[in-house]
Write an enzyme that holds these catalytic residues in place. Structure first.
Site, mmCIF file in Angstrom:
data_model
loop_
_atom_site.group_PDB
_atom_site.id
_atom_site.type_symbol
_atom_site.label_atom_id
_atom_site.label_comp_id
_atom_site.label_asym_id
_atom_site.label_seq_id
_atom_site.Cartn_x
_atom_site.Cartn_y
_atom_site.Cartn_z
ATOM 1 C CB SER A 123 -0.893 0.001 1.244
ATOM 2 O OG SER A 123 -1.508 1.256 1.362
ATOM 3 C CG HIS A 169 -3.798 -1.314 -2.156
ATOM 4 N ND1 HIS A 169 -4.900 -1.963 -2.674
ATOM 5 C CD2 HIS A 169 -4.273 -0.555 -1.133
ATOM 6 C CE1 HIS A 169 -5.979 -1.618 -1.995
ATOM 7 N NE2 HIS A 169 -5.630 -0.754 -1.055
ATOM 8 C CG ASP A 221 -5.069 2.672 0.204
ATOM 9 O OD1 ASP A 221 -6.063 1.974 -0.023
ATOM 10 O OD2 ASP A 221 -4.043 2.241 0.783
ATOM 11 C CG MET A 236 -8.144 7.619 1.805
ATOM 12 S SD MET A 236 -7.387 7.658 3.430
ATOM 13 C CE MET A 236 -6.636 6.037 3.460
ATOM 14 C CG HIS A 246 -9.154 0.704 -1.619
ATOM 15 N ND1 HIS A 246 -8.714 0.444 -0.341
ATOM 16 C CD2 HIS A 246 -10.510 0.692 -1.561
ATOM 17 C CE1 HIS A 246 -9.763 0.288 0.468
ATOM 18 N NE2 HIS A 246 -10.860 0.442 -0.255
ATOM 19 C CG MET A 256 -11.158 3.765 0.793
ATOM 20 S SD MET A 256 -9.810 3.649 1.966
ATOM 21 C CE MET A 256 -8.427 3.791 0.847
ATOM 22 C CG MET A 315 -12.139 -2.237 3.458
ATOM 23 S SD MET A 315 -10.462 -1.950 2.866
ATOM 24 C CE MET A 315 -9.710 -1.145 4.285
ATOM 25 N N GLY A 345 -9.485 4.314 5.988
ATOM 26 C CA GLY A 345 -9.140 5.698 6.319
ATOM 27 C C GLY A 345 -7.706 5.875 6.785
ATOM 28 C CG PHE A 346 -6.565 6.809 9.614
ATOM 29 C CD1 PHE A 346 -5.847 7.993 9.511
ATOM 30 C CD2 PHE A 346 -7.943 6.871 9.819
ATOM 31 C CE1 PHE A 346 -6.488 9.227 9.621
ATOM 32 C CE2 PHE A 346 -8.590 8.098 9.927
ATOM 33 C CZ PHE A 346 -7.862 9.276 9.832
ATOM 34 N N GLY A 347 -3.733 3.844 7.710
ATOM 35 C CA GLY A 347 -2.862 2.682 7.810
ATOM 36 C C GLY A 347 -2.534 2.433 9.280
ATOM 37 N N GLY A 348 -1.884 1.309 9.534
ATOM 38 C CA GLY A 348 -1.363 1.046 10.875
ATOM 39 C C GLY A 348 -2.377 0.624 11.916
ATOM 40 C CG ASP A 367 -6.596 -2.520 2.279
ATOM 41 O OD1 ASP A 367 -5.587 -2.352 2.978
ATOM 42 O OD2 ASP A 367 -7.106 -1.620 1.580
ATOM 43 N N GLY A 368 -5.733 -4.259 5.400
ATOM 44 C CA GLY A 368 -5.784 -3.666 6.731
ATOM 45 C C GLY A 368 -5.204 -4.568 7.798
ATOM 46 N N GLY A 369 -4.124 -4.098 8.434
ATOM 47 C CA GLY A 369 -3.538 -4.835 9.555
ATOM 48 C C GLY A 369 -2.892 -6.149 9.174
ATOM 49 N N GLY A 387 0.696 -2.303 4.239
ATOM 50 C CA GLY A 387 1.324 -0.987 4.258
ATOM 51 C C GLY A 387 2.429 -0.928 5.283
HETATM 52 C C1 DX5 Z 1 -6.761 1.808 4.824
HETATM 53 C C2 DX5 Z 1 -6.158 1.493 3.486
HETATM 54 C C3 DX5 Z 1 -5.097 0.459 3.536
HETATM 55 C C4 DX5 Z 1 -3.912 0.815 4.410
HETATM 56 C C5 DX5 Z 1 -3.352 -0.467 4.946
HETATM 57 O O1 DX5 Z 1 -7.852 2.632 4.651
HETATM 58 O O2 DX5 Z 1 -7.148 1.040 2.599
HETATM 59 O O3 DX5 Z 1 -4.679 0.075 2.245
HETATM 60 O O4 DX5 Z 1 -2.924 1.510 3.733
HETATM 61 O O5 DX5 Z 1 -2.361 -0.160 5.871
HETATM 62 P P1 DX5 Z 1 -1.811 -1.218 6.913
HETATM 63 O O6 DX5 Z 1 -1.284 -2.368 6.144
HETATM 64 O O7 DX5 Z 1 -0.768 -0.446 7.658
HETATM 65 O O8 DX5 Z 1 -2.993 -1.612 7.782
HETATM 66 ZN ZN ZN Z 2 -6.639 0.108 0.592
#
Ligand code: DX5
Ligand code: ZN
Length: 220
Positions: free
Chosen positions: A9, A34, A36, A38, A67, A69, A141, A146-149, A179-181, A201
């Site tokens: 990501s 990927h 993202d 937003m 992606h 969003m 998802m 909305g946020f990584g990490g 996607d996510g975590g 990510g």
């Molecule tokens: C979140 C994004 C993800 C995000 C994943 O809204 O769609 O693609 O970047 O980040 P990690 O892998 O850190 O959860």
């Molecule tokens: Zn994504």
């Protein structure tokens, strides 16, 4: 054996050194990027969009996995395809009705891209059933978009298994993406459930051992 696709990501990349980051991914044989998008409306955050895609897509050879969003994917899908999107994934939650959803899938495909649909953690997987035979990709998802990490949510696992079962049963062609975590532990869980494309990510970027981490995600 099925090949797992790792889709880093871009959101987690170090933007001061974007060229270096993208070249690094190529050295690790990454094929999917990927991307993202937003809008600060569908999700409480803004990221990047058409300008960045246009700047990088001619210069770095990836499958651009966009992606969206955003609240109005039907307005922007064609622009993203023009700027280099290979896959356009939009959210079920923003669509007005079934007819508009079928239309958007059709439009994306008629413009030469692959069509994907995504659902948030609180959305039931059943809502996707009317579209499964048309889709090229389904994105589950495993965090609130909305946020990584953020931390992986386990309720994504049964959605992935359901999609894997249906795919087998009906010979559907969609790829199952999550996607996510995602990290080595959650990656193992989603692969076991049937995920084929793993977005990651923060687990991959700014890590000394990116190469080993990618390998862990790829290994069955
Ligand atoms: C979140 C994004 C993800 C995000 C994943 O809204 O769609 O693609 O970047 O980040 P990690 O892998 O850190 O959860
Ligand atoms: Zn994504």
């Amino acid at each position: 054996m099925k090949q797992i696709i790792v889709a880093p990501s871009l959101l987690a990349a170090d933007f001061r050194f974007l060229d270096r980051e993208l070249k690094l991914l190529k050295t690790h044989n990454i094929t999917y990027l990927h991307f993202d998008v937003m809008d600060g409306h569908f999700v409480p955050n803004l990221s990047f969009g058409l300008t960045l895609l246009d700047a990088i897509s001619p210069h770095y050879d990836f499958v651009y996995d966009v992606h969206l969003m955003i609240s109005n994917p039907e307005i922007y899908a064609d622009e993203y395809i023009k700027k280099g999107a290979d896959i356009v994934t939009f959210h079920y939650e923003v669509m007005e009705n079934e007819q508009a959803t079928h239309q958007l899938i059709k439009k994306i495909k008629s413009l030469g891209a692959k069509a994907g649909m995504s659902i948030k953690p609180g959305t039931d997987v059943e809502v996707l059933f009317p579209y499964l035979n048309e889709l090229d990709l389904v994105l589950i998802m495993s965090v609130e978009p909305g946020f990584g990490g953020q931390s992986f949510m386990e309720n994504s696992l049964e959605k992935i298994s359901a999609l894997a079962r249906l795919k087998k049963m009906h010979n559907f062609r969609y790829l199952i993406e999550v996607d996510g975590g995602i990290n080595s532990e959650t990656g193992a869980l989603v692969k076991k459930a049937g995920a084929e494309v793993l977005v990651a990510g923060s687990y991959l970027f700014n890590q000394q051992d990116m190469k080993q981490r990618i390998k862990k995600l790829r290994d069955e």
